[in-house]
Scaffold this motif. Structure first.
Motif, PDB file in Angstrom:
ATOM      1  N   CYS A 180       0.832  -1.210   0.000  1.00  0.00           N
ATOM      2  CA  CYS A 180       0.000   0.000   0.000  1.00  0.00           C
ATOM      3  C   CYS A 180       0.862   1.253   0.000  1.00  0.00           C
ATOM      4  O   CYS A 180       0.596   2.203  -0.743  1.00  0.00           O
ATOM      5  CB  CYS A 180      -0.933   0.000   1.205  1.00  0.00           C
ATOM      6  N   ARG A 181       1.903   1.277   0.831  1.00  0.00           N
ATOM      7  CA  ARG A 181       2.777   2.458   0.892  1.00  0.00           C
ATOM      8  C   ARG A 181       3.496   2.676  -0.439  1.00  0.00           C
ATOM      9  O   ARG A 181       3.670   3.814  -0.888  1.00  0.00           O
ATOM     10  CB  ARG A 181       3.802   2.315   2.018  1.00  0.00           C
ATOM     11  N   ALA A 182       3.911   1.590  -1.087  1.00  0.00           N
ATOM     12  CA  ALA A 182       4.568   1.721  -2.388  1.00  0.00           C
ATOM     13  C   ALA A 182       3.595   2.292  -3.423  1.00  0.00           C
ATOM     14  O   ALA A 182       3.966   3.148  -4.236  1.00  0.00           O
ATOM     15  CB  ALA A 182       5.108   0.368  -2.848  1.00  0.00           C
ATOM     16  N   ALA A 183       2.343   1.837  -3.408  1.00  0.00           N
ATOM     17  CA  ALA A 183       1.334   2.360  -4.335  1.00  0.00           C
ATOM     18  C   ALA A 183       1.072   3.836  -4.054  1.00  0.00           C
ATOM     19  O   ALA A 183       0.938   4.639  -4.987  1.00  0.00           O
ATOM     20  CB  ALA A 183       0.039   1.558  -4.217  1.00  0.00           C
ATOM     21  N   GLU A 184       1.024   4.216  -2.778  1.00  0.00           N
ATOM     22  CA  GLU A 184       0.820   5.618  -2.428  1.00  0.00           C
ATOM     23  C   GLU A 184       1.981   6.472  -2.939  1.00  0.00           C
ATOM     24  O   GLU A 184       1.779   7.547  -3.509  1.00  0.00           O
ATOM     25  CB  GLU A 184       0.687   5.776  -0.913  1.00  0.00           C
ATOM     26  N   GLY A 185       3.198   5.989  -2.733  1.00  0.00           N
ATOM     27  CA  GLY A 185       4.372   6.726  -3.201  1.00  0.00           C
ATOM     28  C   GLY A 185       4.380   6.876  -4.706  1.00  0.00           C
ATOM     29  O   GLY A 185       4.694   7.944  -5.244  1.00  0.00           O
ATOM     30  N   TYR A 186       4.006   5.814  -5.403  1.00  0.00           N
ATOM     31  CA  TYR A 186       3.937   5.855  -6.868  1.00  0.00           C
ATOM     32  C   TYR A 186       2.899   6.881  -7.315  1.00  0.00           C
ATOM     33  O   TYR A 186       3.149   7.668  -8.225  1.00  0.00           O
ATOM     34  CB  TYR A 186       3.597   4.466  -7.411  1.00  0.00           C
ATOM     35  N   ALA A 187       1.742   6.875  -6.659  1.00  0.00           N
ATOM     36  CA  ALA A 187       0.686   7.825  -7.028  1.00  0.00           C
ATOM     37  C   ALA A 187       1.156   9.263  -6.832  1.00  0.00           C
ATOM     38  O   ALA A 187       0.929  10.125  -7.680  1.00  0.00           O
ATOM     39  CB  ALA A 187      -0.572   7.561  -6.212  1.00  0.00           C
ATOM     40  N   LEU A 188       1.818   9.521  -5.724  1.00  0.00           N
ATOM     41  CA  LEU A 188       2.289  10.881  -5.459  1.00  0.00           C
ATOM     42  C   LEU A 188       3.373  11.289  -6.454  1.00  0.00           C
ATOM     43  O   LEU A 188       3.441  12.434  -6.879  1.00  0.00           O
ATOM     44  CB  LEU A 188       2.813  10.986  -4.031  1.00  0.00           C
ATOM     45  N   GLU A 189       4.186  10.346  -6.851  1.00  0.00           N
ATOM     46  CA  GLU A 189       5.264  10.645  -7.792  1.00  0.00           C
ATOM     47  C   GLU A 189       4.734  10.817  -9.216  1.00  0.00           C
ATOM     48  O   GLU A 189       5.153  11.725  -9.934  1.00  0.00           O
ATOM     49  CB  GLU A 189       6.282   9.509  -7.768  1.00  0.00           C
ATOM     50  N   LYS A 190       3.809   9.956  -9.628  1.00  0.00           N
ATOM     51  CA  LYS A 190       3.359   9.949 -11.023  1.00  0.00           C
ATOM     52  C   LYS A 190       2.134  10.811 -11.289  1.00  0.00           C
ATOM     53  O   LYS A 190       1.989  11.356 -12.370  1.00  0.00           O
ATOM     54  CB  LYS A 190       3.060   8.519 -11.476  1.00  0.00           C
ATOM     55  N   ILE A 191       1.224  10.902 -10.320  1.00  0.00           N
ATOM     56  CA  ILE A 191      -0.002  11.677 -10.545  1.00  0.00           C
ATOM     57  C   ILE A 191       0.212  13.145 -10.235  1.00  0.00           C
ATOM     58  O   ILE A 191      -0.261  14.015 -10.953  1.00  0.00           O
ATOM     59  CB  ILE A 191      -1.170  11.110  -9.709  1.00  0.00           C
ATOM     60  N   VAL A 192       0.923  13.439  -9.179  1.00  0.00           N
ATOM     61  CA  VAL A 192       1.164  14.840  -8.811  1.00  0.00           C
ATOM     62  C   VAL A 192       2.653  15.083  -8.566  1.00  0.00           C
ATOM     63  O   VAL A 192       3.052  15.546  -7.519  1.00  0.00           O
ATOM     64  CB  VAL A 192       0.337  15.256  -7.557  1.00  0.00           C
ATOM     65  N   PRO A 193       3.500  14.791  -9.555  1.00  0.00           N
ATOM     66  CA  PRO A 193       4.938  14.924  -9.331  1.00  0.00           C
ATOM     67  C   PRO A 193       5.391  16.350  -9.124  1.00  0.00           C
ATOM     68  O   PRO A 193       6.430  16.585  -8.531  1.00  0.00           O
ATOM     69  CB  PRO A 193       5.550  14.342 -10.609  1.00  0.00           C
ATOM     70  N   ASP A 194       4.612  17.326  -9.574  1.00  0.00           N
ATOM     71  CA  ASP A 194       5.009  18.723  -9.444  1.00  0.00           C
ATOM     72  C   ASP A 194       4.542  19.328  -8.129  1.00  0.00           C
ATOM     73  O   ASP A 194       4.676  20.521  -7.911  1.00  0.00           O
ATOM     74  CB  ASP A 194       4.464  19.538 -10.617  1.00  0.00           C
ATOM     75  N   ALA A 195       4.031  18.507  -7.219  1.00  0.00           N
ATOM     76  CA  ALA A 195       3.513  19.030  -5.960  1.00  0.00           C
ATOM     77  C   ALA A 195       4.622  19.547  -5.059  1.00  0.00           C
ATOM     78  O   ALA A 195       4.386  20.373  -4.198  1.00  0.00           O
ATOM     79  CB  ALA A 195       2.716  17.946  -5.221  1.00  0.00           C
ATOM     80  N   GLY A 196       5.846  19.061  -5.264  1.00  0.00           N
ATOM     81  CA  GLY A 196       6.949  19.523  -4.440  1.00  0.00           C
ATOM     82  C   GLY A 196       6.764  19.114  -2.990  1.00  0.00           C
ATOM     83  O   GLY A 196       6.160  18.091  -2.691  1.00  0.00           O
TER      84      GLY A 196
END
Length: 136
Positions: free
Chosen positions: A46-62
């Motif tokens: 689950c944590r890996a999927a969350e990290g992937y989502a944050l990196e790929k869906i909103v990578p410019d969030a900083g």
């Protein structure tokens, strides 16, 4: 055809452009072998999927601390171990419960799904949060 081969971020941007919809991570059909349970496998997945989502869906969030994209999952009501993990250890909250529904349950012995009638299905969610340190 114009989006063939496009990145996940490009797909989300194009398909959600001008809409009030936001990208969301949906965890589905997560199953862990009985011999591997209570070893942190589900939590790590689950944590890996969350990290992937944050990196790929909103990578410019900083670096941000405000709630990010929504993460949604469903779990059978009778699966107390999984519910405890999602609620206590991972911060998911109850959205709604559906009674007497058909669900697909993973049969890990045959690597297939079994349809189960009359189950309780619990829908849970949380906003993903990326801490300033980069940890989720």
């Amino acid at each position: 055809r114009a989006l063939k081969g496009a990145s996940l971020q490009a797909l989300c941007s194009e398909l959600l452009s001008g809409s009030s919809l936001e990208p969301a991570l949906v965890l589905a059909n997560l199953a862990v072998l009985p011999s591997a349970r209570r070893r942190g496998v589900a939590n790590s997945l689950c944590r890996a999927a969350e990290g992937y989502a944050l990196e790929k869906i909103v990578p410019d969030a900083g670096d941000w601390e405000a709630p990010g994209p929504l993460c949604v999952l469903q779990v059978e009501g009778a699966n107390g171990g999984a519910r405890a993990l999602y609620e206590s250890a991972m911060g998911f909250g109850l959205e709604w419960t559906d009674q007497d529904v058909s669900v697909l349950r993973a049969d890990l012995d045959t690597a297939s799904f079994i349809e189960v009638e009359g189950a309780e299905l619990v829908t849970m969610s949380k906003a993903l949060l990326k801490a300033k340190s980069g940890a989720i």
